[in-house]
Motif scaffolding. Sequence first.
Motif, short mmCIF file in Angstrom:
data_model
loop_
_atom_site.label_atom_id
_atom_site.label_comp_id
_atom_site.label_asym_id
_atom_site.label_seq_id
_atom_site.Cartn_x
_atom_site.Cartn_y
_atom_site.Cartn_z
N ARG A 293 1.92 17.36 8.58
CA ARG A 293 0.66 16.64 8.32
C ARG A 293 0.08 17.06 6.96
NH1 ARG A 293 -1.86 13.58 11.63
NH2 ARG A 293 -0.52 14.25 13.32
N ASP A 294 0.13 18.36 6.68
CA ASP A 294 -0.38 18.86 5.38
C ASP A 294 0.39 18.24 4.22
OD1 ASP A 294 -2.17 20.52 6.66
OD2 ASP A 294 -0.77 22.21 6.72
N VAL A 295 1.71 18.20 4.40
CA VAL A 295 2.53 17.65 3.31
C VAL A 295 2.23 16.17 3.12
CG1 VAL A 295 4.91 17.13 2.59
CG2 VAL A 295 4.36 19.37 3.54
N TRP A 296 2.07 15.46 4.23
CA TRP A 296 1.76 14.03 4.11
C TRP A 296 0.41 13.82 3.40
CZ3 TRP A 296 3.58 9.75 3.02
CH2 TRP A 296 2.95 8.54 3.30
N GLU A 297 -0.56 14.69 3.68
CA GLU A 297 -1.85 14.63 2.97
C GLU A 297 -1.64 14.84 1.47
OE1 GLU A 297 -4.72 16.52 6.35
OE2 GLU A 297 -4.86 17.39 4.33
N ASP A 298 -0.81 15.84 1.14
CA ASP A 298 -0.54 16.12 -0.29
C ASP A 298 0.13 14.92 -0.95
OD1 ASP A 298 -1.58 18.66 0.00
OD2 ASP A 298 0.38 19.62 0.28
N ILE A 299 1.06 14.31 -0.22
CA ILE A 299 1.79 13.17 -0.78
C ILE A 299 0.86 11.96 -0.95
CG2 ILE A 299 3.67 11.51 -0.29
CD1 ILE A 299 4.68 14.23 -1.26
N GLN A 300 -0.06 11.77 0.01
CA GLN A 300 -1.02 10.66 -0.13
C GLN A 300 -1.91 10.88 -1.36
OE1 GLN A 300 -2.62 10.94 3.92
NE2 GLN A 300 -2.04 8.80 4.24
N PHE A 301 -2.32 12.13 -1.54
CA PHE A 301 -3.14 12.51 -2.71
C PHE A 301 -2.38 12.17 -4.00
CE2 PHE A 301 -3.99 16.14 -5.67
CZ PHE A 301 -5.30 15.84 -5.98
N LEU A 302 -1.10 12.49 -4.01
CA LEU A 302 -0.25 12.21 -5.17
C LEU A 302 -0.12 10.69 -5.39
CD1 LEU A 302 2.06 13.04 -7.25
CD2 LEU A 302 3.64 12.81 -5.32
N MET A 303 0.14 9.97 -4.29
CA MET A 303 0.36 8.53 -4.41
C MET A 303 -0.87 7.82 -4.97
SD MET A 303 2.45 7.85 -0.91
CE MET A 303 2.69 6.10 -1.13
N LYS A 304 -2.05 8.25 -4.50
CA LYS A 304 -3.29 7.64 -5.01
C LYS A 304 -3.37 7.82 -6.51
CE LYS A 304 -6.23 7.97 -1.00
NZ LYS A 304 -6.53 9.16 -0.24
N ASP A 305 -3.08 9.04 -6.95
CA ASP A 305 -3.19 9.32 -8.39
C ASP A 305 -2.15 8.54 -9.19
OD1 ASP A 305 -4.91 11.35 -9.96
OD2 ASP A 305 -2.94 11.43 -10.94
N MET A 306 -0.98 8.30 -8.55
CA MET A 306 0.08 7.56 -9.24
C MET A 306 -0.17 6.05 -9.22
SD MET A 306 3.59 9.49 -8.03
CE MET A 306 4.69 8.62 -9.15
N GLY A 307 -1.18 5.65 -8.44
CA GLY A 307 -1.46 4.21 -8.33
C GLY A 307 -0.52 3.51 -7.36
N LEU A 308 0.10 4.27 -6.47
CA LEU A 308 1.00 3.66 -5.48
C LEU A 308 0.20 3.29 -4.23
CD1 LEU A 308 4.00 6.19 -5.66
CD2 LEU A 308 3.85 3.93 -6.72
N PRO A 309 0.55 2.18 -3.58
CA PRO A 309 -0.14 1.83 -2.34
C PRO A 309 0.13 2.89 -1.27
CG PRO A 309 1.73 0.35 -2.76
CD PRO A 309 1.60 1.24 -3.96
N VAL A 310 -0.95 3.35 -0.63
CA VAL A 310 -0.81 4.45 0.33
C VAL A 310 -0.83 3.91 1.76
CG1 VAL A 310 -1.79 6.65 1.12
CG2 VAL A 310 -2.02 5.95 -1.28
N PRO A 311 0.27 4.02 2.50
CA PRO A 311 0.26 3.56 3.89
C PRO A 311 -0.49 4.56 4.77
CG PRO A 311 2.41 4.46 3.34
CD PRO A 311 1.57 4.57 2.10
N GLU A 312 -1.10 4.05 5.83
CA GLU A 312 -1.83 4.93 6.77
C GLU A 312 -0.85 5.90 7.44
OE1 GLU A 312 -5.08 5.35 7.81
OE2 GLU A 312 -5.40 4.31 5.92
N LYS A 313 0.27 5.31 7.92
CA LYS A 313 1.22 6.10 8.68
C LYS A 313 2.44 6.39 7.83
CE LYS A 313 -0.06 5.42 13.29
NZ LYS A 313 0.29 5.10 14.64
N SER A 314 3.08 7.49 8.12
CA SER A 314 4.29 7.85 7.38
C SER A 314 5.44 7.90 8.37
CB SER A 314 4.10 9.22 6.76
OG SER A 314 3.93 10.14 7.81
N GLU A 315 6.26 6.85 8.37
CA GLU A 315 7.41 6.82 9.28
C GLU A 315 8.27 8.06 9.10
OE1 GLU A 315 8.35 4.92 11.81
OE2 GLU A 315 6.38 4.01 11.53
N GLY A 316 8.38 8.86 10.15
CA GLY A 316 9.34 9.97 10.11
C GLY A 316 8.85 11.23 9.44
N VAL A 317 7.68 11.20 8.77
CA VAL A 317 7.21 12.44 8.12
C VAL A 317 6.25 13.19 9.02
CG1 VAL A 317 6.04 13.44 6.11
CG2 VAL A 317 7.54 11.47 5.82
N THR A 318 5.24 12.51 9.57
CA THR A 318 4.32 13.21 10.48
C THR A 318 4.69 12.93 11.94
OG1 THR A 318 2.83 11.33 10.29
CG2 THR A 318 2.36 13.24 8.95
#
Length: 318
Positions: A293-318
């Motif tokens: 869950r922590d890693v997925w939060e970090d990745i969402q934080f990264l994606m926002k900054d990169m301008g990538l669309p952030v999905p609510e759920k992460s298939e297979g990660v959380t």
Amino acid sequence: MSADQSPPTVPFDAARIAKAIRQRLQSLARAGVTSIRTPGTSQTDLRELQNQLAAIEKNGLPEPVQTSAIEATASPVVPISEPRTNLQQIPDKTPESVTEKTATLPTPNVALNISQEEALMRSKKQNQLDIICQEVENCNACYELASTRNNTVFGVGNADARLVFYGEAPGADEDKLGEPFVGRAGKLLNKIIAAMGLTRDDIYILNTIKCRPPGNRNPTPQEQQDCADFLKRQLDIIQPEYIVCLGAIASHSFLECKTPIGQMRGQFFDKNGIKVLCTFHPAYLLRDPRRKRDVWEDIQFLMKDMGLPVPEKSEGVT
Ligand code: URA
């Protein structure tokens, strides 16, 4: 001309030639090329050629092979949404020998999802990386690693990537295949990359060192230092905007600190203009899945900054 006047003959070294062709095909594959055409033949799948070459390397050459100019076709690549603005700048630091030896990719002959300019830049950078890759293959700086490795593990992915994942060191699977993150931790990293809407072909992956430490021990500071110049040169070529350090060893090595990883995650650090995010290593997530869950939060934080669309759920990660 008498025997002693005849020009020196260069021995025909089939193994060396096959290796050179194999490396060229790998280089084209890494540059996104999926098929090539030789005069008088139809388009041939690059994988098919690699298989044919593997058969020749195993069974020998059936009859003389003619080499010819190739025409390349780049495969569609999912673009990372924000356009890069600094593609043209290969740093002045690039060694002259690297720039001199740079080859260019023949003009693609099909409609591409990436622009021709991007494909050329990627190919140019890949050629520069290939030269360093050969140096790495011959490196003996760390006696123990060089004498126990099966393969060096240089790095893989898009030579022009916005995002680099930076791991610890190759393990047994990586040593066997010469590619980073191909074992169990790699499968989880693939899921993280897929959850970002990307593929391994969009990003670049490398480690603090290029050889497997025997018994999967941690890489020593000396080994990391011996490999640091290769890393620096790779990053100078790729020029990523973002680096994700996976785990404490990669984070401490890259940012030259000893802060616990739990305190480093969830924020960007700046290193030479690159935004650096530290998070837990996928191998740690396999041991303690609650941290996903922590890693997925970090990745969402990264994606926002990169301008990538952030999905609510992460298939297979959380
Ligand atoms: N773990 C790493 O840190 N790197 C690899 O390449 C594989 C596993």
